[in-house]
Design a protein around this motif. Structure first.
Motif, mmCIF file in Angstrom:
data_model
loop_
_atom_site.group_PDB
_atom_site.id
_atom_site.type_symbol
_atom_site.label_atom_id
_atom_site.label_comp_id
_atom_site.label_asym_id
_atom_site.label_seq_id
_atom_site.Cartn_x
_atom_site.Cartn_y
_atom_site.Cartn_z
ATOM 1 N N TYR A 187 50.027 52.891 37.134
ATOM 2 C CA TYR A 187 49.629 51.534 36.715
ATOM 3 C C TYR A 187 48.719 51.590 35.490
ATOM 4 O O TYR A 187 48.907 50.832 34.529
ATOM 5 C CB TYR A 187 48.931 50.849 37.885
ATOM 6 C CG TYR A 187 48.277 49.534 37.541
ATOM 7 C CD1 TYR A 187 49.040 48.386 37.345
ATOM 8 C CD2 TYR A 187 46.894 49.442 37.417
ATOM 9 C CE1 TYR A 187 48.435 47.180 37.029
ATOM 10 C CE2 TYR A 187 46.284 48.242 37.108
ATOM 11 C CZ TYR A 187 47.059 47.117 36.920
ATOM 12 O OH TYR A 187 46.464 45.924 36.606
ATOM 13 N N GLN A 188 47.749 52.492 35.502
ATOM 14 C CA GLN A 188 46.822 52.597 34.381
ATOM 15 C C GLN A 188 47.522 53.066 33.107
ATOM 16 O O GLN A 188 47.239 52.569 32.011
ATOM 17 C CB GLN A 188 45.679 53.559 34.746
ATOM 18 C CG GLN A 188 44.759 53.024 35.825
ATOM 19 C CD GLN A 188 43.794 54.075 36.348
ATOM 20 O OE1 GLN A 188 43.978 55.277 36.129
ATOM 21 N NE2 GLN A 188 42.757 53.638 37.049
ATOM 22 N N LYS A 224 49.842 49.813 32.100
ATOM 23 C CA LYS A 224 49.181 48.527 31.904
ATOM 24 C C LYS A 224 48.060 48.610 30.878
ATOM 25 O O LYS A 224 47.899 47.703 30.052
ATOM 26 C CB LYS A 224 48.621 48.041 33.239
ATOM 27 C CG LYS A 224 48.128 46.598 33.234
ATOM 28 C CD LYS A 224 49.285 45.610 33.216
ATOM 29 C CE LYS A 224 48.791 44.181 33.398
ATOM 30 N NZ LYS A 224 49.899 43.215 33.413
ATOM 31 N N PHE A 225 47.279 49.690 30.886
ATOM 32 C CA PHE A 225 46.110 49.786 30.024
ATOM 33 C C PHE A 225 46.339 50.686 28.812
ATOM 34 O O PHE A 225 46.003 50.312 27.690
ATOM 35 C CB PHE A 225 44.909 50.296 30.828
ATOM 36 C CG PHE A 225 44.491 49.355 31.936
ATOM 37 C CD1 PHE A 225 44.063 48.073 31.650
ATOM 38 C CD2 PHE A 225 44.546 49.752 33.260
ATOM 39 C CE1 PHE A 225 43.688 47.205 32.657
ATOM 40 C CE2 PHE A 225 44.174 48.886 34.278
ATOM 41 C CZ PHE A 225 43.741 47.601 33.979
ATOM 42 N N PHE A 234 49.365 51.871 27.854
ATOM 43 C CA PHE A 234 50.728 51.656 27.355
ATOM 44 C C PHE A 234 51.387 52.980 26.977
ATOM 45 O O PHE A 234 52.125 53.089 25.997
ATOM 46 C CB PHE A 234 50.733 50.699 26.158
ATOM 47 C CG PHE A 234 52.048 49.980 26.013
ATOM 48 C CD1 PHE A 234 52.445 49.028 26.939
ATOM 49 C CD2 PHE A 234 52.897 50.268 24.968
ATOM 50 C CE1 PHE A 234 53.660 48.372 26.806
ATOM 51 C CE2 PHE A 234 54.121 49.625 24.833
ATOM 52 C CZ PHE A 234 54.496 48.667 25.766
ATOM 53 N N THR A 240 57.956 49.957 37.694
ATOM 54 C CA THR A 240 57.784 50.696 36.435
ATOM 55 C C THR A 240 59.127 50.902 35.741
ATOM 56 O O THR A 240 59.257 50.683 34.524
ATOM 57 C CB THR A 240 57.126 52.054 36.710
ATOM 58 O OG1 THR A 240 55.869 51.856 37.352
ATOM 59 C CG2 THR A 240 56.918 52.823 35.415
ATOM 60 N N PHE A 287 60.312 47.627 34.381
ATOM 61 C CA PHE A 287 59.511 47.284 33.205
ATOM 62 C C PHE A 287 60.061 47.984 31.962
ATOM 63 O O PHE A 287 60.229 47.368 30.903
ATOM 64 C CB PHE A 287 58.054 47.676 33.452
ATOM 65 C CG PHE A 287 57.127 47.363 32.306
ATOM 66 C CD1 PHE A 287 56.515 46.129 32.221
ATOM 67 C CD2 PHE A 287 56.877 48.302 31.313
ATOM 68 C CE1 PHE A 287 55.657 45.829 31.171
ATOM 69 C CE2 PHE A 287 56.031 48.021 30.257
ATOM 70 C CZ PHE A 287 55.417 46.782 30.185
ATOM 71 N N ALA A 297 50.969 43.174 39.952
ATOM 72 C CA ALA A 297 49.932 43.808 39.139
ATOM 73 C C ALA A 297 50.490 44.259 37.795
ATOM 74 O O ALA A 297 49.783 44.248 36.784
ATOM 75 C CB ALA A 297 49.341 45.003 39.888
ATOM 76 N N LEU A 298 51.759 44.647 37.777
ATOM 77 C CA LEU A 298 52.384 45.132 36.545
ATOM 78 C C LEU A 298 52.965 43.989 35.720
ATOM 79 O O LEU A 298 52.926 44.017 34.495
ATOM 80 C CB LEU A 298 53.481 46.145 36.887
ATOM 81 C CG LEU A 298 53.882 47.149 35.819
ATOM 82 C CD1 LEU A 298 52.694 47.978 35.371
ATOM 83 C CD2 LEU A 298 54.985 48.058 36.339
ATOM 84 N N SER A 323 50.579 37.798 34.644
ATOM 85 C CA SER A 323 49.986 37.369 33.380
ATOM 86 C C SER A 323 49.160 36.117 33.648
ATOM 87 O O SER A 323 49.040 35.662 34.787
ATOM 88 C CB SER A 323 51.082 37.075 32.341
ATOM 89 O OG SER A 323 51.924 36.021 32.805
ATOM 90 N N ARG A 335 50.709 34.396 38.135
ATOM 91 C CA ARG A 335 49.944 35.275 39.009
ATOM 92 C C ARG A 335 49.925 34.677 40.406
ATOM 93 O O ARG A 335 49.921 33.463 40.573
ATOM 94 C CB ARG A 335 48.515 35.478 38.493
ATOM 95 C CG ARG A 335 47.739 34.198 38.288
ATOM 96 C CD ARG A 335 46.394 34.491 37.673
ATOM 97 N NE ARG A 335 45.774 33.283 37.144
ATOM 98 C CZ ARG A 335 44.707 33.282 36.350
ATOM 99 N NH1 ARG A 335 44.153 34.433 36.016
ATOM 100 N NH2 ARG A 335 44.199 32.155 35.902
#
Length: 526
Positions: free
Chosen positions: A223-224, A227-228, A230, A381, A384, A474-475, A478, A482
Motif C-alpha cells: 500500500y505504501q 499510494k505514497f 508511487f 494492486t 490498479f 484504501a487504494l 478519494s 470514500r
C-alpha cells in the motif's frame, strides 16, 4: 436445470479471468520477476519477517488462550451464554476500525486506562502503537472466534463418553487429558491455520496500529509503495511475493487438516455431570470473565464515546452522509454479487457431485475461494496497474471496490451454503423428479424454503464484511469516493477522536442493525 452447470462454470471462468488479469498486470509491472531481490533488500526482508513474527505471536496468544476459554464454556451453563456465543461469532466480521477505536478508547495514550493511571500519578506501561497494539487487536478479533471453533469440537463429544467419565469418577484433569484434549488436538491445526492466515494478511489493523517502519507487514508495504511512493515496480514485486507466500501457507494448512464447516446455531451445549470442585469453578469463572473483559469494554466504549459534543457537527457534515451512502451501496452490491456467484457455482458443483464428479466439483469451488490465496489488496494492486494503462483509475473505483469486496465475501458464501445445498438435493431430487418439479418451481417451493436461513446468514456475513472492509477502498478511495471505514481512518489519522467516535458508533450500529434486519427479512414467511 441442464443449463445450470454451464452458467456456474461461466461464473467461475469470469472470476478466474478477473484474478488472472490482475496477476498479469503484476507480472507486467515486475518484468524481471527477481523474487530474490525481495529477500536481498533489508527493508523487504524485515517486513517479511515481521509479517510472520506478528502472525505467529498472534496465533499463539489467540489459540492458546482460546483453549481454556472454550473448555470453561463447555462445562458451564449461565443465563447469558447464548448471547456471549453470538458475540463471539460476530467479532470476526466486526468492522476492524470499530474494534480498533474501542481498543484505543481504553488502551490508547489518551484512553480510559491512561487517564486512570494519570490520576494516580502513574503512566501507561506500554504503547498501543506497534507490535503491542497489533497483538492486542488480533487477540480481540480472533480469540472469541477460535474459542467458538474449539467449543464446537468439545460439544461434539458423544454424551456416552461424558457418562462413562462420570461413572469412572474421573476428575477434571484426567477427563481433559483422555477425552477432551484428543478432540481439541484434532481441531487445532485447522484453527491455528485459519487464525495465522487472518493475521498474516491483516491490513486495516496494522495500518491503524502499526508503529512505523518497525511494525510494517507486506500488505502495508504494498500500500505504501503504490499510494505514497508511487513505486509500481516495488508494489507489484511485493504483491507477487505476498501471493507466493499465501499460496504456500494455504497448501501447508490444507496438508495439515481438512477445513471443517462452521454454521450458526450448530452449537448445542450438553448438560453432563462431572466431578466438580471449587477450584474448577474458580478456574472456569476466571477464563469466562477474562474473555468478557477483553471483548465487552472496547464495544461499550464505542457506544459511550459516540455520544459527544461533536455528534451534531458530524451528522451535519455532507462528507459523513456521502461516506455512509457509499458504504451502503458497496456492501449491498458486493453482497448480491457474492451470493449470486456463490449460488451459481454451488449449483454447478452440486450437479457434478450428484454424478460422482467430485474432483471437478472441488476444483470449481476452489476457484470461488481463490481470494484466500490472493488477498484483496494484492488483487486491488493488480487491477490498479491494469486500469492505469487503460483509463482513469479512480473513475472505475466503485466497480473495482465492489468486485474485490464481493470476491472477499465469496468464500464465506460457498462455505456456508455448500453442505446445505448438497444435502437438500440428495434428499429431494428423486421426489422432485417424480413430481416433474424443476426450474423456477423447484427453486421457489423446495430450495428457497429449505435454504432461507443459511442464505440469510451468508448474505448478512457478506454485507458486514463489505461494510467494514478497508483494503480495496484504501487504494482506490478519494475525496469524491470514500466509505465509512476510510472516513473513520482519516479521522483517526488526524486525531479527531470525538468525530471518529461518532463515526465508529454509526458503523457499529449500522453493521449490527443491517445484519439483524437482513436475517429477519430472509427468514420472514413468504
Amino acid at each position: 436445470m441442464n443449463s445450470v452447470p454451464k452458467i456456474g462454470l461461466g461464473v467461475a471462468v469470469i472470476i478466474a479471468a478477473f484474478v488472472i488479469s490482475a496477476f498479469a498486470a503484476l507480472l507486467t509491472a515486475a518484468p524481471s520477476l527477481d523474487i530474490t531481490a525481495v529477500w536481498g533488500d533489508p527493508y523487504y526482508r524485515h517486513v517479511t519477517r515481521f509479517s510472520f513474527y506478528q502472525a505467529l505471536l498472534s496465533t499463539l496468544l489467540s489459540v492458546g488462550l482460546a483453549i481454556p476459554v472454550a473448555h470453561a464454556l463447555s462445562r458451564r451453563q449461565f443465563f447469558a451464554k447464548a448471547l456471549l456465543l453470538k458475540l463471539f461469532a460476530t467479532t470476526l466480521v466486526l468492522p476492524v476500525l470499530v474494534g480498533v477505536f474501542g481498543l484505543l478508547a481504553i488502551y490508547g495514550n489518551s484512553g480510559l486506562l491512561a487517564k486512570g493511571l494519570s490520576a494516580l500519578d502513574a503512566q501507561l506501561p506500554f504503547s498501543i502503537y506497534g507490535l503491542n497494539g497489533i497483538l492486542l487487536a488480533h487477540v480481540f478479533f480472533n480469540l472469541p472466534y477460535a474459542s467458538r471453533l474449539l467449543l464446537q469440537a468439545l460439544d461434539g463429544i458423544p454424551e456416552e463418553q461424558h457418562k462413562l467419565c462420570a461413572h469412572l469418577g474421573m476428575g477434571s484433569w484426567h477427563k481433559f487429558k483422555w477425552v477432551e484434549w484428543p478432540r481439541l488436538r484434532q481441531q487445532l491445526p485447522h484453527v491455528c491455520g485459519l487464525v495465522f492466515m487472518l493475521c498474516f494478511t491483516s491490513f486495516a489493523t496494522v495500518m491503524a496500529l502499526g508503529g512505523g517502519p518497525k511494525s510494517t507487514t507486506i500488505e502495508l508495504a504494498i500500500y505504501q509503495a503504490i499510494k505514497f511512493d508511487f513505486d509500481l515496480q516495488a508494489g507489484a514485486l511485493l504483491a507477487l511475493w505476498q501471493m507466493l507466500l499465501c499460496g504456500a501457507l494455504a497448501l501447508a494448512i490444507q496438508r495439515l487438516t481438512k477445513p471443517l464447516p462452521v454454521t450458526p446455531g450448530s452449537l448445542s451445549p450438553q448438560r453432563f455431570q462431572f466431578k466438580d470442585s471449587r477450584w474448577s469453578k474458580a478456574w472456569d469463572s476466571f477464563w469466562i470473565m477474562a474473555v468478557l473483559v477483553l471483548v465487552l469494554p472496547p464495544l461499550v466504549m464505542v457506544v459511550l464515546s459516540g455520544f459527544n459534543a461533536q455528534a451534531g457537527l458530524v451528522l451535519a457534515d455532507h462528507k459523513f452522509w456521502s461516506a455512509l451512502w457509499a458504504s451502503l451501496r458497496v456492501a449491498l452490491l458486493a453482497s448480491v454479487f457474492a451470493l449470486c456467484a456463490g449460488v451459481l457455482i454451488l449449483l454447478t458443483s452440486r450437479a457434478w457431485r450428484l454424478h460422482s464428479r467430485h474432483r471437478r466439483a472441488d476444483q470449481l469451488e476452489l476457484v470461488g475461494t481463490i481470494i484466500l490465496v490472493t488477498p484483496g489488496l494484492v488483487i486491488s494492486t493488480g487491477l490498479f496497474l491494469l486500469l492505469r494503462a487503460l483509463t482513469d483509475v479512480f473513475s472505475m473505483a466503485m466497480l473495482v471496490v465492489v468486485s474485490v469486496n464481493g470476491l472477499m465475501a465469496l468464500p464465506y458464501v460457498i462455505k456456508t451454503l455448500s453442505q446445505p445445498m448438497l444435502h437438500l438435493a440428495q434428499q429431494y431430487q428423486l421426489l422432485c423428479a417424480s413430481l416433474g418439479m424443476r426450474g423456477w418451481q423447484r427453486l421457489r417451493i423446495v430450495e428457497w424454503r429449505a435454504l432461507r436461513r443459511p442464505i440469510a446468514h451468508a448474505f448478512a456475513i457478506s454485507f458486514m464484511l463489505s461494510m467494514g472492509d478497508l483494503s480495496a477502498i484504501a487504494l482506490f478511495g478519494s475525496q469524491e469516493f470514500r466509505t465509512l471505514p476510510l472516513y473513520l481512518f482519516q479521522l483517526l489519522g488526524s486525531y479527531q477522536m470525538e468525530a471518529a467516535a461518532v463515526v465508529s458508533l454509526t458503523l457499529l450500529l449500522l453493521s449490527v442493525g443491517c445484519f439483524t434486519v437482513i436475517e429477519a427479512l430472509f427468514k420472514a414467511r413468504q
